[in-house]
Design a protein around this motif. Structure first.
Motif, PDB file in Angstrom:
ATOM      1  N   GLY A 161       0.979  -1.276   0.036  1.00 20.46           N
ATOM      2  CA  GLY A 161      -0.099   0.056  -0.104  1.00 20.46           C
ATOM      3  C   GLY A 161       0.909   1.300   0.047  1.00 20.46           C
ATOM      4  O   GLY A 161       0.746   2.175  -0.778  1.00 20.46           O
ATOM      5  N   ASN A 162       2.082   1.270   1.007  1.00 19.60           N
ATOM      6  CA  ASN A 162       2.928   2.318   0.935  1.00 19.60           C
ATOM      7  C   ASN A 162       3.638   2.607  -0.363  1.00 19.60           C
ATOM      8  O   ASN A 162       3.695   3.795  -0.995  1.00 19.60           O
ATOM      9  CB  ASN A 162       3.841   2.136   2.092  1.00 19.60           C
ATOM     10  N   ALA A 163       4.039   1.394  -0.707  1.00 20.46           N
ATOM     11  CA  ALA A 163       4.935   1.464  -2.115  1.00 20.46           C
ATOM     12  C   ALA A 163       4.112   2.054  -3.315  1.00 20.46           C
ATOM     13  O   ALA A 163       4.474   3.154  -4.092  1.00 20.46           O
ATOM     14  CB  ALA A 163       5.358  -0.128  -2.476  1.00 20.46           C
ATOM     15  N   LEU A 164       2.710   1.551  -3.230  1.00 20.87           N
ATOM     16  CA  LEU A 164       1.781   2.449  -4.371  1.00 20.87           C
ATOM     17  C   LEU A 164       1.656   3.652  -4.115  1.00 20.87           C
ATOM     18  O   LEU A 164       1.456   4.644  -5.146  1.00 20.87           O
ATOM     19  CB  LEU A 164       0.487   1.500  -4.389  1.00 20.87           C
ATOM     20  N   LYS A 165       1.545   4.063  -2.960  1.00 18.41           N
ATOM     21  CA  LYS A 165       1.043   5.450  -2.466  1.00 18.41           C
ATOM     22  C   LYS A 165       2.191   6.426  -2.957  1.00 18.41           C
ATOM     23  O   LYS A 165       2.257   7.562  -3.315  1.00 18.41           O
ATOM     24  CB  LYS A 165       0.837   5.693  -1.192  1.00 18.41           C
ATOM     25  N   PHE A 166       3.479   5.966  -2.802  1.00 15.49           N
ATOM     26  CA  PHE A 166       4.679   6.783  -2.953  1.00 15.49           C
ATOM     27  C   PHE A 166       5.346   6.540  -4.115  1.00 15.49           C
ATOM     28  O   PHE A 166       6.641   6.982  -4.429  1.00 15.49           O
ATOM     29  CB  PHE A 166       5.578   6.747  -1.642  1.00 15.49           C
ATOM     30  N   SER A 189       9.844  -3.879  -3.198  1.00 14.93           N
ATOM     31  CA  SER A 189      10.542  -2.680  -3.485  1.00 14.93           C
ATOM     32  C   SER A 189       9.965  -1.724  -4.394  1.00 14.93           C
ATOM     33  O   SER A 189       8.875  -2.201  -5.288  1.00 14.93           O
ATOM     34  CB  SER A 189      12.054  -3.170  -4.380  1.00 14.93           C
ATOM     35  N   ASP A 190      10.183  -0.316  -4.541  1.00  9.02           N
ATOM     36  CA  ASP A 190       9.419   0.364  -5.470  1.00  9.02           C
ATOM     37  C   ASP A 190      10.360   1.132  -5.911  1.00  9.02           C
ATOM     38  O   ASP A 190      11.416   1.569  -5.636  1.00  9.02           O
ATOM     39  CB  ASP A 190       8.384   1.048  -4.561  1.00  9.02           C
ATOM     40  N   THR A 191       9.866   2.009  -7.240  1.00  9.42           N
ATOM     41  CA  THR A 191      10.789   2.869  -7.769  1.00  9.42           C
ATOM     42  C   THR A 191      10.243   4.435  -7.551  1.00  9.42           C
ATOM     43  O   THR A 191      10.011   5.061  -8.374  1.00  9.42           O
ATOM     44  CB  THR A 191      10.872   2.642  -9.507  1.00  9.42           C
ATOM     45  N   PHE A 208       4.255   9.138  12.757  1.00 10.21           N
ATOM     46  CA  PHE A 208       4.992   9.933  11.808  1.00 10.21           C
ATOM     47  C   PHE A 208       4.650   9.674  10.561  1.00 10.21           C
ATOM     48  O   PHE A 208       4.614   8.743   9.963  1.00 10.21           O
ATOM     49  CB  PHE A 208       6.763   9.415  12.234  1.00 10.21           C
ATOM     50  N   ARG A 209       4.779  11.022   9.731  1.00 13.30           N
ATOM     51  CA  ARG A 209       4.728  11.138   8.300  1.00 13.30           C
ATOM     52  C   ARG A 209       5.827  12.148   7.817  1.00 13.30           C
ATOM     53  O   ARG A 209       5.810  13.086   8.438  1.00 13.30           O
ATOM     54  CB  ARG A 209       3.240  11.329   7.816  1.00 13.30           C
ATOM     55  N   VAL A 210       6.353  11.837   6.933  1.00 10.42           N
ATOM     56  CA  VAL A 210       7.306  12.659   6.338  1.00 10.42           C
ATOM     57  C   VAL A 210       6.587  13.778   5.679  1.00 10.42           C
ATOM     58  O   VAL A 210       5.601  13.647   4.899  1.00 10.42           O
ATOM     59  CB  VAL A 210       8.207  12.208   5.233  1.00 10.42           C
ATOM     60  N   ASN A 212       5.053  17.563   3.963  1.00 17.46           N
ATOM     61  CA  ASN A 212       5.092  18.022   2.878  1.00 17.46           C
ATOM     62  C   ASN A 212       5.209  17.158   1.443  1.00 17.46           C
ATOM     63  O   ASN A 212       5.788  17.577   0.614  1.00 17.46           O
ATOM     64  CB  ASN A 212       6.135  19.034   2.618  1.00 17.46           C
ATOM     65  N   ARG A 213       4.473  15.932   1.672  1.00 16.55           N
ATOM     66  CA  ARG A 213       4.282  15.008   0.477  1.00 16.55           C
ATOM     67  C   ARG A 213       3.147  15.188   0.024  1.00 16.55           C
ATOM     68  O   ARG A 213       1.969  15.272   0.843  1.00 16.55           O
ATOM     69  CB  ARG A 213       4.829  13.678   1.002  1.00 16.55           C
ATOM     70  N   VAL A 214       2.557  14.642  -1.244  1.00 17.65           N
ATOM     71  CA  VAL A 214       1.311  14.703  -1.626  1.00 17.65           C
ATOM     72  C   VAL A 214       0.475  13.752  -0.879  1.00 17.65           C
ATOM     73  O   VAL A 214      -0.738  14.233  -0.888  1.00 17.65           O
ATOM     74  CB  VAL A 214       1.475  14.191  -3.110  1.00 17.65           C
ATOM     75  N   GLY A 219      -2.338   9.043   4.729  1.00 19.79           N
ATOM     76  CA  GLY A 219      -1.873   8.126   5.613  1.00 19.79           C
ATOM     77  C   GLY A 219      -2.189   8.393   7.182  1.00 19.79           C
ATOM     78  O   GLY A 219      -2.701   9.532   7.485  1.00 19.79           O
ATOM     79  N   THR A 220      -2.013   7.498   8.118  1.00 23.37           N
ATOM     80  CA  THR A 220      -2.236   7.774   9.486  1.00 23.37           C
ATOM     81  C   THR A 220      -0.844   7.687  10.069  1.00 23.37           C
ATOM     82  O   THR A 220      -0.758   8.262  11.219  1.00 23.37           O
ATOM     83  CB  THR A 220      -3.323   6.327  10.139  1.00 23.37           C
ATOM     84  N   GLY A 221       0.013   7.352   9.549  1.00 20.37           N
ATOM     85  CA  GLY A 221       1.282   7.334  10.095  1.00 20.37           C
ATOM     86  C   GLY A 221       1.446   6.191  11.093  1.00 20.37           C
ATOM     87  O   GLY A 221       2.405   5.921  11.969  1.00 20.37           O
ATOM     88  N   LEU A 222       0.628   5.158  10.947  1.00 20.29           N
ATOM     89  CA  LEU A 222       0.514   4.025  12.148  1.00 20.29           C
ATOM     90  C   LEU A 222       0.902   2.697  11.352  1.00 20.29           C
ATOM     91  O   LEU A 222       1.171   1.825  11.841  1.00 20.29           O
ATOM     92  CB  LEU A 222      -0.567   3.734  12.737  1.00 20.29           C
ATOM     93  N   GLY A 223       1.028   2.576   9.959  1.00 20.29           N
ATOM     94  CA  GLY A 223       1.022   1.449   9.027  1.00 20.29           C
ATOM     95  C   GLY A 223       2.493   0.836   9.605  1.00 20.29           C
ATOM     96  O   GLY A 223       2.536  -0.372   9.585  1.00 20.29           O
ATOM     97  N   LEU A 224       3.638   1.521   9.505  1.00 22.10           N
ATOM     98  CA  LEU A 224       4.873   0.832   9.716  1.00 22.10           C
ATOM     99  C   LEU A 224       4.963   0.498  10.904  1.00 22.10           C
ATOM    100  O   LEU A 224       5.719  -0.583  11.441  1.00 22.10           O
ATOM    101  CB  LEU A 224       5.802   1.854   9.235  1.00 22.10           C
ATOM    102  N   SER A 225       4.199   0.916  11.981  1.00 25.08           N
ATOM    103  CA  SER A 225       4.479   0.632  13.313  1.00 25.08           C
ATOM    104  C   SER A 225       3.632  -0.647  13.311  1.00 25.08           C
ATOM    105  O   SER A 225       4.166  -1.528  14.278  1.00 25.08           O
ATOM    106  CB  SER A 225       4.143   1.685  14.609  1.00 25.08           C
TER     107      SER A 225
END
Ligand code: ADP
Length: 257
Positions: A161-166, A189-191, A208-210, A212-214, A219-225
């Motif tokens: 989901g993250n890879a597709l989002k970013f 892996s993603d490009t 945590f979310r980086v 200034n990104r589109v 996101g919720t910033g919870l996925g990776l935790s």
């Protein structure tokens, strides 16, 4: 924490002494602090979309008659998006509390290839809509792993989901699974846009979310935790290699069945 207990001899009706117990509660206090920090973060995160939805409803209710059809549609669309955000947040928070509830998650021999294929099927449409090439590269005789099917599915869903989002249109997202050093390595892996090195530790923390990104607001910033928590239950950890403008790769190793 110091506990003082009186030792009383009821037969003789006299005080025999005082017992002193010293308990180290540092860890307990740290956990309590982390919990209340989490609750205050959750409340804050829930309040923002709720406030927005309420404002939109109020505006439509009070000034609806003087708004154009287009303006009304815009309001409803944004309120709908905010509702989706609320739903994602509530689902993620429920996942976390379930994972931390102490409920047992038995690990059994699991067909990793089935987890990978189900993840692919679940994300095929999103990938197509975003014009991203999504594929899996698996060894034909990939060994089964020791794991929990649904939890592993959730790990892959969050990573893909993250890879597709970013990842921008025209990019690639690849799911790999192969034997590695006596275990089985799973890699996504993603490009995509990549993660600046100064944030590469922080992204595993909660909320945590980086900036200034589109897709920050998606996101919720919870996925990776959640991913990290699930992998801990599998006695393994997530690894990351990422470069801004080139892409990212997340991987972990599982025990063979
Ligand atoms: P969410 O995706 O819900 O914001 P996560 O905990 O899954 O929360 O991710 C935290 C942050 O890490 C994301 O907001 C994003 O900034 C960054 N990130 C995660 N995966 C990727 C990726 N594949 N490419 C670029 N950035 C990523």
């Amino acid at each position: 924490k110091i506990l003082l207990t009186t030792v009383f001899d009821h037969l003789r009706n006299q005080l025999q002494g005082i017992a002193i117990t010293v308990q180290d509660v540092t860890r307990e206090m740290e956990l309590n602090e982390a919990k209340s920090h989490f609750i205050s973060n959750v409340s804050h995160e829930l309040r923002t979309p709720l406030f927005n939805i309420k404002s939109f409803i109020e505006t439509l209710y009070e000034y609806g008659h003087s708004l154009s059809e287009e303006q009304k549609r815009d309001f409803l669309e944004t309120a709908n998006k905010e509702t989706d955000r609320l739903t994602r947040l509530v689902n993620d928070v429920l996942d976390i509390s379930r994972l931390e509830s102490g409920k047992p998650y038995p690990l059994t021999p699991t067909a990793l290839s089935a987890v990978v294929e189900q993840t692919l099927r679940a994300h095929r449409l999103t990938a197509k809509d975003k014009e991203i090439y999504l594929s899996a590269v698996m060894e034909p005789d990939l060994p089964d792993v020791i794991g929990h099917y649904d939890l592993l599915l959730q790990v892959l869903a969050n990573l893909v989901g993250n890879a597709l989002k970013f990842t921008p249109a025209g990019g690639h997202v690849i799911l790999w699974a192969y034997p590695w050093a006596g275990r089985v390595r799973v890699e996504v892996s993603d490009t995509g846009i990549g993660i600046p090195s100064e944030h590469q530790d922080a992204i595993f923390g909660r909320f945590f979310r980086v900036e200034n990104r589109v897709h920050t607001l998606e996101g919720t910033g919870l996925g990776l935790s959640i991913v990290q928590n699930i992998l801990q239950k599998h006695h393994t950890d997530i690894q990351l290699l990422s470069e801004v403008g080139i892409g990212s790769s997340f991987w972990f190793d599982l025990d063979q069945a």
